[in-house]
Write a protein that holds these residues in place. Structure first.
Motif, PDB file in Angstrom:
ATOM      1  N   SER A 154      40.844  41.374  45.878  1.00  0.00           N
ATOM      2  CA  SER A 154      39.414  41.687  45.765  1.00  0.00           C
ATOM      3  C   SER A 154      38.814  40.885  44.611  1.00  0.00           C
ATOM      4  O   SER A 154      39.528  40.321  43.777  1.00  0.00           O
ATOM      5  CB  SER A 154      39.245  43.183  45.498  1.00  0.00           C
ATOM      6  N   VAL A 155      37.499  40.862  44.557  1.00  0.00           N
ATOM      7  CA  VAL A 155      36.824  40.149  43.455  1.00  0.00           C
ATOM      8  C   VAL A 155      37.128  40.846  42.122  1.00  0.00           C
ATOM      9  O   VAL A 155      37.429  40.195  41.121  1.00  0.00           O
ATOM     10  CB  VAL A 155      35.296  40.110  43.716  1.00  0.00           C
ATOM     11  N   SER A 156      37.110  42.162  42.153  1.00  0.00           N
ATOM     12  CA  SER A 156      37.346  42.905  40.896  1.00  0.00           C
ATOM     13  C   SER A 156      38.757  42.628  40.386  1.00  0.00           C
ATOM     14  O   SER A 156      38.973  42.373  39.201  1.00  0.00           O
ATOM     15  CB  SER A 156      37.120  44.397  41.131  1.00  0.00           C
ATOM     16  N   HIS A 157      39.717  42.617  41.292  1.00  0.00           N
ATOM     17  CA  HIS A 157      41.116  42.343  40.898  1.00  0.00           C
ATOM     18  C   HIS A 157      41.271  40.885  40.450  1.00  0.00           C
ATOM     19  O   HIS A 157      41.873  40.603  39.400  1.00  0.00           O
ATOM     20  CB  HIS A 157      42.063  42.632  42.066  1.00  0.00           C
ATOM     21  N   THR A 158      40.686  39.986  41.201  1.00  0.00           N
ATOM     22  CA  THR A 158      40.825  38.550  40.897  1.00  0.00           C
ATOM     23  C   THR A 158      40.236  38.215  39.530  1.00  0.00           C
ATOM     24  O   THR A 158      40.833  37.519  38.714  1.00  0.00           O
ATOM     25  CB  THR A 158      40.111  37.729  41.993  1.00  0.00           C
ATOM     26  N   THR A 159      39.039  38.774  39.265  1.00  0.00           N
ATOM     27  CA  THR A 159      38.372  38.406  37.999  1.00  0.00           C
ATOM     28  C   THR A 159      39.043  39.086  36.804  1.00  0.00           C
ATOM     29  O   THR A 159      39.154  38.499  35.733  1.00  0.00           O
ATOM     30  CB  THR A 159      36.874  38.754  38.064  1.00  0.00           C
ATOM     31  N   CYS A 160      39.571  40.290  36.998  1.00  0.00           N
ATOM     32  CA  CYS A 160      40.297  40.912  35.887  1.00  0.00           C
ATOM     33  C   CYS A 160      41.680  40.265  35.703  1.00  0.00           C
ATOM     34  O   CYS A 160      42.243  40.304  34.607  1.00  0.00           O
ATOM     35  CB  CYS A 160      40.423  42.424  36.077  1.00  0.00           C
ATOM     36  N   SER A 161      42.198  39.610  36.759  1.00  0.00           N
ATOM     37  CA  SER A 161      43.432  38.819  36.594  1.00  0.00           C
ATOM     38  C   SER A 161      43.157  37.623  35.689  1.00  0.00           C
ATOM     39  O   SER A 161      43.959  37.271  34.828  1.00  0.00           O
ATOM     40  CB  SER A 161      43.939  38.307  37.948  1.00  0.00           C
ATOM     41  N   LEU A 162      41.972  37.045  35.876  1.00  0.00           N
ATOM     42  CA  LEU A 162      41.572  35.916  35.021  1.00  0.00           C
ATOM     43  C   LEU A 162      41.454  36.399  33.573  1.00  0.00           C
ATOM     44  O   LEU A 162      41.959  35.765  32.644  1.00  0.00           O
ATOM     45  CB  LEU A 162      40.236  35.368  35.522  1.00  0.00           C
ATOM     46  N   LEU A 163      40.863  37.578  33.382  1.00  0.00           N
ATOM     47  CA  LEU A 163      40.722  38.149  32.031  1.00  0.00           C
ATOM     48  C   LEU A 163      42.098  38.392  31.427  1.00  0.00           C
ATOM     49  O   LEU A 163      42.349  38.082  30.258  1.00  0.00           O
ATOM     50  CB  LEU A 163      39.927  39.456  32.092  1.00  0.00           C
ATOM     51  N   GLN A 164      43.005  38.884  32.281  1.00  0.00           N
ATOM     52  CA  GLN A 164      44.367  39.181  31.790  1.00  0.00           C
ATOM     53  C   GLN A 164      45.056  37.894  31.333  1.00  0.00           C
ATOM     54  O   GLN A 164      45.668  37.845  30.267  1.00  0.00           O
ATOM     55  CB  GLN A 164      45.176  39.821  32.929  1.00  0.00           C
ATOM     56  N   SER A 165      44.894  36.825  32.120  1.00  0.00           N
ATOM     57  CA  SER A 165      45.603  35.592  31.730  1.00  0.00           C
ATOM     58  C   SER A 165      44.938  34.954  30.507  1.00  0.00           C
ATOM     59  O   SER A 165      45.617  34.371  29.671  1.00  0.00           O
ATOM     60  CB  SER A 165      45.662  34.601  32.897  1.00  0.00           C
TER      61      SER A 165
END
Ligand code: MLT
Length: 313
Positions: free
Chosen positions: A149-160
């Motif tokens: 999802s967009v929410s998961h994808t963008t928070c993955s970016l934040l995590q990295s």
């Protein structure tokens, strides 16, 4: 004769209601955008466009089902940067190819991403949030709409970008996720602005930063990630309409025309703008432009997500 029949049937399309599959729970950003644009599209098409919410697996369950529907114009879908950009990197056995399994119709709305927290989160600006995330991530729950999802994808970016570790909690959409954020059951999330403006204005959740170069006119007090010292976290999503592959050009034309009219309508523009959405310009909302966007987004997100090792927790 067959051609004439085919042409005749296409000319009168649609002769009955059209189903639009929204691959997330009702009340989330994709659903909100779908309902705003289809309400107007129904008028142009002369038939109801009925929303069917099909959640699961970050939107890929609904999109897979829509991709396998008959290409007769009576089942279409609202996809987005997650289902038609990030998903291939995250689902090795994905049952569709964003760039090949569809007849693109057009871009519906751009959606800046915000980092938001529950009301009593112990930080209120980006610096404090990142610090807290790095030191206390282990006890924090991030709410998203599932891998891909967009929410998961963008928070993955934040995590990295922050190298923080936190627990990832998947919902069938960020509508339900937002309910838990308001209730303080989860701690933070990365979500599309159109889902958040009313709650931020009501003060039931906290907006930490918006991940666009400029602030949003609908949330003038929310600083950008650049202002907050994390300029690398720049990300916007988009939501777009697709039909199954092999949908006839006449049907694609009728649907794209109805979307184009909706995005030119003052009331539709007002509602999307109030929620912080951006309206694609004329050349940005054609089927050809959407095909190019899908191809570039899959190419963009695949290396980012593979490097981030973003997989379901
Ligand atoms: C997402 O990708 O996070 C979805 O758009 C959330 C939703 O629409 O419910």
């Amino acid at each position: 004769a067959a051609f004439a029949a085919h042409a005749a049937s296409a000319q009168s399309y649609p002769t009955r209601p059209v189903t639009m599959i929204v691959p997330f729970a009702a009340g989330g950003p994709t659903d909100v955008i779908a309902r705003i644009v289809t309400e107007h599209m129904s008028r142009t098409l002369g038939q109801q466009v009925i929303i069917e919410n099909v959640g699961g697996a970050g939107g890929t369950v609904g999109i897979t089902r829509a991709s396998q529907a008959k290409p007769d114009g009576y089942t279409i879908m609202m996809g987005h940067m997650g289902t038609h950009g990030a998903a291939p990197a995250l689902y090795p056995n994905l049952k569709y190819d964003p760039a090949k399994s569809f007849a693109p119709i057009g871009l519906a709305a751009g959606t800046p991403i915000l980092i938001v927290t529950k009301k009593d989160f112990p930080a209120s600006d980006l610096k404090g949030f990142v610090e807290y995330l790095k030191t206390n991530g282990a006890k924090l729950n991030e709410a998203n709409a599932g891998v891909g999802s967009v929410s998961h994808t963008t928070c993955s970016l934040l995590q990295s970008l922050t190298q923080a570790k936190f627990t990832r909690v998947a919902y069938r959409g960020t509508g339900p996720a937002l309910n838990d954020l308001v209730a303080g059951q989860v701690d933070f999330g990365c979500d599309q602005i159109v889902n958040l403006v009313p709650q931020i204005q009501a003060g039931t959740i906290k907006a930490i930063a918006i991940a666009t170069p400029e602030r949003s006119p609908s949330l003038p007090d929310v600083p950008t990630t650049k202002e907050g010292g994390l300029p690398e976290f720049q990300v916007s999503a988009w939501n777009a309409i697709f039909a199954p592959k092999d949908t006839s050009p006449e049907v694609v034309k009728a649907l794209a025309g109805a979307l184009d009219k909706a995005l030119d309508d003052d009331n539709v523009k007002k509602r999307l703008h109030e929620l912080g959405g951006t309206i694609p310009d004329k050349q940005g909302r054609t089927p050809e432009a959407l095909q190019k966007l899908v191809e570039s987004e899959v190419a963009r997100w695949t290396p980012i997500l593979k490097a981030a090792g973003a997989v379901a927790n």
